[in-house]
Write a protein that holds these residues in place. Structure first.
Motif, mmCIF file in Angstrom:
data_model
loop_
_atom_site.group_PDB
_atom_site.id
_atom_site.type_symbol
_atom_site.label_atom_id
_atom_site.label_comp_id
_atom_site.label_asym_id
_atom_site.label_seq_id
_atom_site.Cartn_x
_atom_site.Cartn_y
_atom_site.Cartn_z
ATOM 1 N N ASP A 73 21.886 -65.718 -125.316
ATOM 2 C CA ASP A 73 22.769 -66.551 -126.140
ATOM 3 C C ASP A 73 23.532 -67.581 -125.304
ATOM 4 N N SER A 74 22.890 -68.109 -124.266
ATOM 5 C CA SER A 74 23.537 -69.122 -123.417
ATOM 6 C C SER A 74 23.998 -70.317 -124.233
ATOM 7 N N PHE A 75 23.147 -70.818 -125.124
ATOM 8 C CA PHE A 75 23.477 -72.009 -125.911
ATOM 9 C C PHE A 75 24.729 -71.763 -126.751
ATOM 10 N N GLU A 76 24.768 -70.644 -127.454
ATOM 11 C CA GLU A 76 25.911 -70.342 -128.314
ATOM 12 C C GLU A 76 27.197 -70.218 -127.491
ATOM 13 N N ARG A 77 27.099 -69.612 -126.318
ATOM 14 C CA ARG A 77 28.275 -69.456 -125.460
ATOM 15 C C ARG A 77 28.774 -70.809 -124.958
ATOM 16 N N CYS A 78 27.844 -71.690 -124.624
ATOM 17 C CA CYS A 78 28.231 -73.040 -124.181
ATOM 18 C C CYS A 78 29.000 -73.766 -125.281
ATOM 19 N N VAL A 79 28.482 -73.693 -126.493
ATOM 20 C CA VAL A 79 29.118 -74.379 -127.617
ATOM 21 C C VAL A 79 30.504 -73.804 -127.867
ATOM 22 N N ALA A 80 30.607 -72.471 -127.946
ATOM 23 C CA ALA A 80 31.887 -71.827 -128.258
ATOM 24 C C ALA A 80 32.934 -72.130 -127.190
ATOM 25 N N PHE A 81 32.537 -72.060 -125.909
ATOM 26 C CA PHE A 81 33.504 -72.320 -124.845
ATOM 27 C C PHE A 81 33.947 -73.776 -124.865
ATOM 28 N N SER A 82 33.011 -74.692 -125.042
ATOM 29 C CA SER A 82 33.329 -76.121 -125.008
ATOM 30 C C SER A 82 34.265 -76.508 -126.144
ATOM 31 N N GLN A 83 34.124 -75.853 -127.292
ATOM 32 C CA GLN A 83 34.980 -76.162 -128.435
ATOM 33 C C GLN A 83 36.433 -75.785 -128.175
ATOM 34 N N LYS A 84 36.661 -74.852 -127.258
ATOM 35 C CA LYS A 84 38.031 -74.431 -126.941
ATOM 36 C C LYS A 84 38.745 -75.427 -126.030
ATOM 37 N N GLY A 85 37.954 -76.239 -125.300
ATOM 38 C CA GLY A 85 38.540 -77.182 -124.359
ATOM 39 C C GLY A 85 38.711 -78.560 -124.959
ATOM 40 N N GLN A 86 38.819 -79.569 -124.093
ATOM 41 C CA GLN A 86 39.034 -80.935 -124.551
ATOM 42 C C GLN A 86 38.060 -81.922 -123.919
ATOM 43 N N ILE A 87 37.097 -81.426 -123.174
ATOM 44 C CA ILE A 87 36.152 -82.301 -122.475
ATOM 45 C C ILE A 87 34.956 -82.593 -123.366
ATOM 46 N N GLU A 88 34.589 -83.849 -123.453
ATOM 47 C CA GLU A 88 33.393 -84.214 -124.211
ATOM 48 C C GLU A 88 32.178 -83.537 -123.579
ATOM 49 N N THR A 89 31.422 -82.824 -124.391
ATOM 50 C CA THR A 89 30.296 -82.041 -123.883
ATOM 51 C C THR A 89 29.092 -82.200 -124.798
ATOM 52 N N ARG A 90 27.967 -82.522 -124.209
ATOM 53 C CA ARG A 90 26.702 -82.557 -124.946
ATOM 54 C C ARG A 90 25.837 -81.402 -124.455
ATOM 55 N N ILE A 91 25.390 -80.570 -125.393
ATOM 56 C CA ILE A 91 24.646 -79.362 -125.055
ATOM 57 C C ILE A 91 23.263 -79.451 -125.686
ATOM 58 N N TYR A 92 22.255 -79.466 -124.841
ATOM 59 C CA TYR A 92 20.867 -79.562 -125.299
ATOM 60 C C TYR A 92 20.156 -78.233 -125.026
ATOM 61 N N GLU A 93 19.459 -77.745 -126.024
ATOM 62 C CA GLU A 93 18.515 -76.655 -125.786
ATOM 63 C C GLU A 93 17.111 -77.228 -125.936
ATOM 64 N N TRP A 94 16.365 -77.195 -124.857
ATOM 65 C CA TRP A 94 15.008 -77.729 -124.883
ATOM 66 C C TRP A 94 14.052 -76.679 -125.450
ATOM 67 N N SER A 95 13.057 -77.139 -126.176
ATOM 68 C CA SER A 95 12.046 -76.217 -126.688
ATOM 69 C C SER A 95 11.254 -75.642 -125.514
ATOM 70 N N ARG A 96 10.747 -74.467 -125.665
ATOM 71 C CA ARG A 96 10.005 -73.822 -124.578
ATOM 72 C C ARG A 96 8.734 -74.609 -124.245
ATOM 73 N N GLU A 97 8.190 -75.316 -125.217
ATOM 74 C CA GLU A 97 6.995 -76.130 -124.970
ATOM 75 C C GLU A 97 7.312 -77.347 -124.105
ATOM 76 N N ALA A 98 8.605 -77.698 -123.999
ATOM 77 C CA ALA A 98 9.006 -78.875 -123.226
ATOM 78 C C ALA A 98 9.414 -78.517 -121.801
#
Length: 304
Positions: A73-98
């Protein structure tokens, strides 16, 4: 097709993206971008991002996280943590085929290149999702040094271990001070300190193009990337301070490698250095350079 995979344009990014979250979006341009490379780093990613959010800097920063198809659940943790802060954050999850695979393992190369290309600022810091910065003035110290000296690369020393409590100074044979492209002829002069790098790249599009042109030839990109920047006439500085923590863990892409594989990877990178030194070597000097590469390879094997 490989040609489609090896692209960082908007269409290719969209095609490679499985999920995307833009947290604290703004139109204001950042001064510095932090690229975070993540794969199955759920136990560590919050500490990594926390060390970024703890930075005391007088300018705007952005964070770009590239999740290379994690199965946790790395992606979900990144999103949840970033929402608590104030830094602009773009979080990409790449497809396994990519993903770019080598010997059945993801290399993280495409992940890094995509995130590097997406960074909006000319100053870019790099951090793996299982590592972290150990001082809140890390970015400020390196930024100030760049402004005073005009360096295009600033590296520092690190500590390493399974966790911070058991961390020890990370060995590095290279001295503090200035370095140029010539120092990289046979060895990566900054050593295994990618998590402490701050880069100044005023032509990121050209940098990415050059790295893509040699993409299939190299197992990792930090050494070639620094050579690209130094080849434009710039210089780098290695700091004495220890600013980063390198986590030794069983799933780490580099720390889990056998010694022979690490040495072979280094040899492969050295074998393509002629791309950067082709105007300087010809005839006997080229043969001597290749011999030095071979000798360095055998030395690394002997050192284990």
């Amino acid at each position: 097709m490989i040609s489609d995979l090896l692209s960082t344009d908007a269409t290719a990014i969209e095609r490679a993206t499985k999920r995307f979250e833009h947290v604290h979006a703004t139109e204001e341009a950042p001064t510095l971008s932090v690229v975070v490379i993540c794969f199955n780093h759920a136990p560590f990613i919050e500490a990594c991002l926390g060390s970024i959010h703890a930075q005391d800097v007088p300018f705007r920063i952005e964070v770009i996280v590239g999740d290379d198809g994690s199965t946790d659940d790395s992606f979900e943790r990144c999103v949840a943590f970033s929402q608590k802060g104030q830094i602009e954050t773009r979080i990409y999850e790449w497809s396994r085929e990519a993903k770019w695979m080598r010997h059945g393992r993801g290399t993280g190369k495409l992940n890094f290149l995509r995130c590097y290309a997406l960074a909006r600022a000319p100053y870019v810091a790099v951090l793996d999702g299982d590592d972290l910065w150990i001082r809140p003035d890390k970015l400020r110290l390196q930024w100030d040094l760049m402004q005073r000296t005009g360096a295009v690369i600033v590296a520092a020393n690190s500590v390493e271990g399974p966790d911070l409590e058991h961390a020890q100074p990370r060995p590095n044979p290279f001295p503090a001070g200035e370095f140029t492209k010539e120092h990289f002829r046979e060895r990566n002069w900054t050593g295994d300190t990618t998590n402490t790098l701050l880069l100044h790249d005023v032509n990121k599009e050209e940098t990415v193009r050059m790295l893509l042109s040699e993409f299939l030839s190299v197992p990792y990109l930090d050494w070639p990337l620094q050579l690209v920047l130094l080849s434009r006439g710039g210089m780098g500085i290695r700091m004495e301070e220890r600013l980063g923590f390198y986590r030794q863990q069983p799933q780490g892409w580099y720390s889990s490698k056998l010694t022979i594989d690490r040495a072979l990877d280094a040899y492969l990178v050295r074998s393509i250095l002629g791309y950067f030194f082709q105007d300087e070597e010809a005839g006997p000097s080229a043969i001597e350079a290749k011999n030095r590469v071979r000798m360095a390879f055998f030395e690394e094997l002997e050192q284990g």
